[in-house]
Motif scaffolding. Structure first.
Motif, PDB file in Angstrom:
ATOM      1  N   SER A 209       0.910  -1.272  -0.004  1.00 30.66           N
ATOM      2  CA  SER A 209       0.133   0.091   0.059  1.00 30.66           C
ATOM      3  C   SER A 209       0.872   1.183   0.028  1.00 30.66           C
ATOM      4  N   ASP A 210       1.999   1.303   0.755  1.00 32.76           N
ATOM      5  CA  ASP A 210       2.884   2.174   0.796  1.00 32.76           C
ATOM      6  C   ASP A 210       3.380   2.544  -0.526  1.00 32.76           C
ATOM      7  N   LEU A 211       3.792   1.594  -1.206  1.00 33.79           N
ATOM      8  CA  LEU A 211       4.574   1.621  -2.528  1.00 33.79           C
ATOM      9  C   LEU A 211       3.353   2.157  -3.644  1.00 33.79           C
ATOM     10  N   LEU A 212       2.322   1.694  -3.505  1.00 36.55           N
ATOM     11  CA  LEU A 212       1.295   2.317  -4.288  1.00 36.55           C
ATOM     12  C   LEU A 212       0.808   3.442  -4.272  1.00 36.55           C
ATOM     13  N   ALA A 213       0.721   3.868  -2.782  1.00 36.66           N
ATOM     14  CA  ALA A 213       0.336   5.403  -2.675  1.00 36.66           C
ATOM     15  C   ALA A 213       1.309   6.359  -2.989  1.00 36.66           C
ATOM     16  N   ARG A 214       2.753   5.996  -3.116  1.00 39.76           N
ATOM     17  CA  ARG A 214       3.774   6.995  -3.271  1.00 39.76           C
ATOM     18  C   ARG A 214       3.689   7.374  -5.072  1.00 39.76           C
ATOM     19  N   HIS A 215       2.914   6.710  -5.854  1.00 38.31           N
ATOM     20  CA  HIS A 215       2.828   6.776  -7.018  1.00 38.31           C
ATOM     21  C   HIS A 215       1.676   7.560  -7.381  1.00 38.31           C
ATOM     22  N   ALA A 216       1.773   8.974  -8.028  1.00 43.34           N
ATOM     23  CA  ALA A 216       0.313   9.661  -8.071  1.00 43.34           C
ATOM     24  C   ALA A 216      -0.428   8.970  -9.156  1.00 43.34           C
ATOM     25  N   HIS A 217       0.344   8.360 -10.196  1.00 40.51           N
ATOM     26  CA  HIS A 217      -0.416   7.892 -11.517  1.00 40.51           C
ATOM     27  C   HIS A 217      -1.260   6.465 -11.267  1.00 40.51           C
ATOM     28  N   VAL A 218      -1.166   5.897  -9.911  1.00 41.36           N
ATOM     29  CA  VAL A 218      -1.718   4.631  -9.794  1.00 41.36           C
ATOM     30  C   VAL A 218      -3.148   5.187  -9.028  1.00 41.36           C
ATOM     31  N   ARG A 219      -4.314   4.728  -9.873  1.00 41.84           N
ATOM     32  CA  ARG A 219      -5.612   5.139  -9.485  1.00 41.84           C
ATOM     33  C   ARG A 219      -6.350   4.344  -8.405  1.00 41.84           C
ATOM     34  N   ALA A 220      -6.073   2.919  -8.513  1.00 47.55           N
ATOM     35  CA  ALA A 220      -6.822   2.124  -7.543  1.00 47.55           C
ATOM     36  C   ALA A 220      -6.225   0.944  -7.426  1.00 47.55           C
ATOM     37  N   TYR A 221      -6.282   0.297  -6.171  1.00 46.73           N
ATOM     38  CA  TYR A 221      -6.085  -1.284  -5.963  1.00 46.73           C
ATOM     39  C   TYR A 221      -7.625  -2.096  -5.705  1.00 46.73           C
ATOM     40  N   LEU A 222      -7.811  -2.913  -6.536  1.00 42.91           N
ATOM     41  CA  LEU A 222      -9.178  -3.765  -6.485  1.00 42.91           C
ATOM     42  C   LEU A 222      -8.884  -5.071  -5.870  1.00 42.91           C
ATOM     43  N   ASN A 223      -9.718  -5.568  -5.055  1.00 40.88           N
ATOM     44  CA  ASN A 223      -9.459  -6.920  -4.360  1.00 40.88           C
ATOM     45  C   ASN A 223     -10.983  -7.574  -3.977  1.00 40.88           C
ATOM     46  N   GLY A 224     -10.550  -8.656  -3.557  1.00 39.86           N
ATOM     47  CA  GLY A 224     -11.635  -9.687  -2.810  1.00 39.86           C
ATOM     48  C   GLY A 224     -11.148 -10.044  -1.588  1.00 39.86           C
ATOM     49  N   HIS A 225     -11.775 -11.402  -1.340  1.00 37.94           N
ATOM     50  CA  HIS A 225     -10.953 -12.227  -0.185  1.00 37.94           C
ATOM     51  C   HIS A 225     -11.854 -11.888   1.064  1.00 37.94           C
ATOM     52  N   ASP A 226     -12.008 -10.708   1.447  1.00 42.48           N
ATOM     53  CA  ASP A 226     -12.623 -10.269   2.703  1.00 42.48           C
ATOM     54  C   ASP A 226     -14.226  -9.940   2.322  1.00 42.48           C
ATOM     55  N   HIS A 227     -14.943 -10.974   2.366  1.00 49.73           N
ATOM     56  CA  HIS A 227     -16.515 -11.091   1.786  1.00 49.73           C
ATOM     57  C   HIS A 227     -17.265  -9.967   2.265  1.00 49.73           C
ATOM     58  N   ARG A 228     -16.785  -9.148   3.357  1.00 52.34           N
ATOM     59  CA  ARG A 228     -17.631  -8.151   3.918  1.00 52.34           C
ATOM     60  C   ARG A 228     -17.134  -7.121   3.030  1.00 52.34           C
ATOM     61  N   GLY A 229     -16.404  -6.756   2.282  1.00 47.40           N
ATOM     62  CA  GLY A 229     -16.300  -5.666   1.423  1.00 47.40           C
ATOM     63  C   GLY A 229     -15.497  -4.633   1.980  1.00 47.40           C
ATOM     64  N   GLY A 230     -15.123  -3.443   1.644  1.00 50.75           N
ATOM     65  CA  GLY A 230     -14.510  -2.381   2.319  1.00 50.75           C
ATOM     66  C   GLY A 230     -13.891  -1.398   1.237  1.00 50.75           C
ATOM     67  N   LEU A 231     -13.567  -0.127   1.988  1.00 50.69           N
ATOM     68  CA  LEU A 231     -12.954   0.914   1.216  1.00 50.69           C
ATOM     69  C   LEU A 231     -12.158   1.793   2.078  1.00 50.69           C
ATOM     70  N   GLY A 232     -10.902   2.121   1.389  1.00 53.64           N
ATOM     71  CA  GLY A 232      -9.881   2.800   1.979  1.00 53.64           C
ATOM     72  C   GLY A 232      -9.506   3.971   1.104  1.00 53.64           C
ATOM     73  N   ARG A 233      -8.473   4.476   1.456  1.00 54.59           N
ATOM     74  CA  ARG A 233      -7.804   5.588   0.558  1.00 54.59           C
ATOM     75  C   ARG A 233      -6.316   5.731   1.137  1.00 54.59           C
ATOM     76  N   GLN A 234      -5.438   6.004   0.483  1.00 55.28           N
ATOM     77  CA  GLN A 234      -3.917   6.269   0.997  1.00 55.28           C
ATOM     78  C   GLN A 234      -3.432   6.727  -0.020  1.00 55.28           C
ATOM     79  N   GLY A 235      -2.914   8.302   0.033  1.00 53.38           N
ATOM     80  CA  GLY A 235      -2.504   9.133  -0.924  1.00 53.38           C
ATOM     81  C   GLY A 235      -3.852   9.413  -1.865  1.00 53.38           C
ATOM     82  N   ASP A 236      -3.364   9.190  -3.147  1.00 56.32           N
ATOM     83  CA  ASP A 236      -4.214   9.359  -4.355  1.00 56.32           C
ATOM     84  C   ASP A 236      -4.907   8.027  -4.739  1.00 56.32           C
ATOM     85  N   CYS A 237      -4.763   6.972  -3.985  1.00 54.51           N
ATOM     86  CA  CYS A 237      -4.804   5.777  -4.537  1.00 54.51           C
ATOM     87  C   CYS A 237      -6.081   5.056  -3.713  1.00 54.51           C
ATOM     88  N   TRP A 238      -7.056   4.614  -4.387  1.00 54.04           N
ATOM     89  CA  TRP A 238      -8.231   3.991  -3.714  1.00 54.04           C
ATOM     90  C   TRP A 238      -8.075   2.549  -3.483  1.00 54.04           C
TER      91      TRP A 238
END
Length: 279
Positions: A209-238
């Protein structure tokens, strides 16, 4: 706001199909996932999608269970992409090495470009107890990593989670630099959540997450695994966790992601939430 998206794609998370009875204690309705997959892919047929991605755990367990859901995907007119989740590896040890080829994956982690967007598919199962198969070296390394996390009291020190190798991190950094040089924005696709930190997160969640958040051109990280769902933001990355399809008897959960220049629009179906994630 721009009216037309740069591209759109379908998202399915954690169908966990298996020809086995429901696990009501865990809210797992394994057989029902076939009808849900058929509904999702039928909905996608009327959409102009670049591809459909399943974010891991196509099956719950058992090599023989791959065929039925894969047959449903074959009926789609869209390009079908997969990444492997922890449950996909719950097969006979001698079959573990065949899981990724069975899903049509070129390798554990890979990239592709669509409409000027670079997509990185990362392999969160690379260093794990379940994806090692007959490789005792990987199993020993994963065991040591998990033991260290347990000793540290890490919330995600669970054997259903996993980690990534240093070589994969080198690859990710190289892909991010290539995208920067080419003026491409990046969307990362994985199985394990990163942000916020929960008991379902990748062992390397903070590092990635730190690596992705350091790069302004990374728009988002999308995943599954936690069936409850969730949302977060770090830097400009969703960071978006999609709900598990297997969790309900009838109600479905899947989504379409529209990528605009100034936002990501998630159109949720069934239990999945709709969201607008601005730059």
């Amino acid at each position: 706001m721009t009216d037309e998206p740069l591209l759109s794609f379908g998202v399915i998370a954690d169908p966990q199909y298996a020809d086995q009875d429901d696990d009501l204690a865990m809210n797992r309705y394994f057989r029902n996932s076939l009808n849900k997959l058929a509904e999702a892919t039928a909905t996608f047929e009327s959409e102009d999608l670049s591809f459909i991605i399943t974010l891991g755990d196509l099956i719950d367990r058992g090599w023989q269970n791959f065929e039925a859901p894969l047959e449903i995907y074959r009926r789609s007119r869209h390009e079908i992409l997969f990444l492997a989740g922890n449950h996909d590896f719950l097969v006979e040890p001698e079959k573990v090495a065949e899981v990724r080829p069975r899903l049509g994956m070129p390798r554990g982690y890979y990239s592709f470009c669509r409409s000027g967007i670079r997509f990185l598919v990362v392999d969160g199962c690379e260093e794990s107890l379940f994806a090692a198969g007959l490789d005792e070296r990987i199993k020993a390394s994963a065991t040591e990593r998990l033991d260290n996390l347990i000793e540290q009291g890490a919330i995600n020190a669970k054997d259903w989670n996993a980690g990534m190798s240093q070589s994969q991190f080198v690859w990710i950094e190289s892909e991010l630099e290539t995208a920067r040089q080419k003026g491409q924005e990046v969307i990362v696709l994985g199985h394990y959540p990163l942000v916020p930190l929960t008991d379902h997160c990748l062992w390397d969640a903070d590092v990635l997450s730190d690596l992705l958040a350091r790069h302004a051109h990374v728009r988002a990280y999308l995943n599954g695994h936690d069936h409850r769902g969730g949302l977060g933001r770090q830097g400009d990355c969703w960071f978006v966790t999609f709900k598990g399809m297997v969790d309900t008897a009838q109600e479905n959960a899947f989504a379409i992601v529209d990528v605009f220049a100034d936002r990501l629009k998630i159109r949720g179906f069934g239990r999945e939430l709709s969201r607008s994630l601005d730059r």
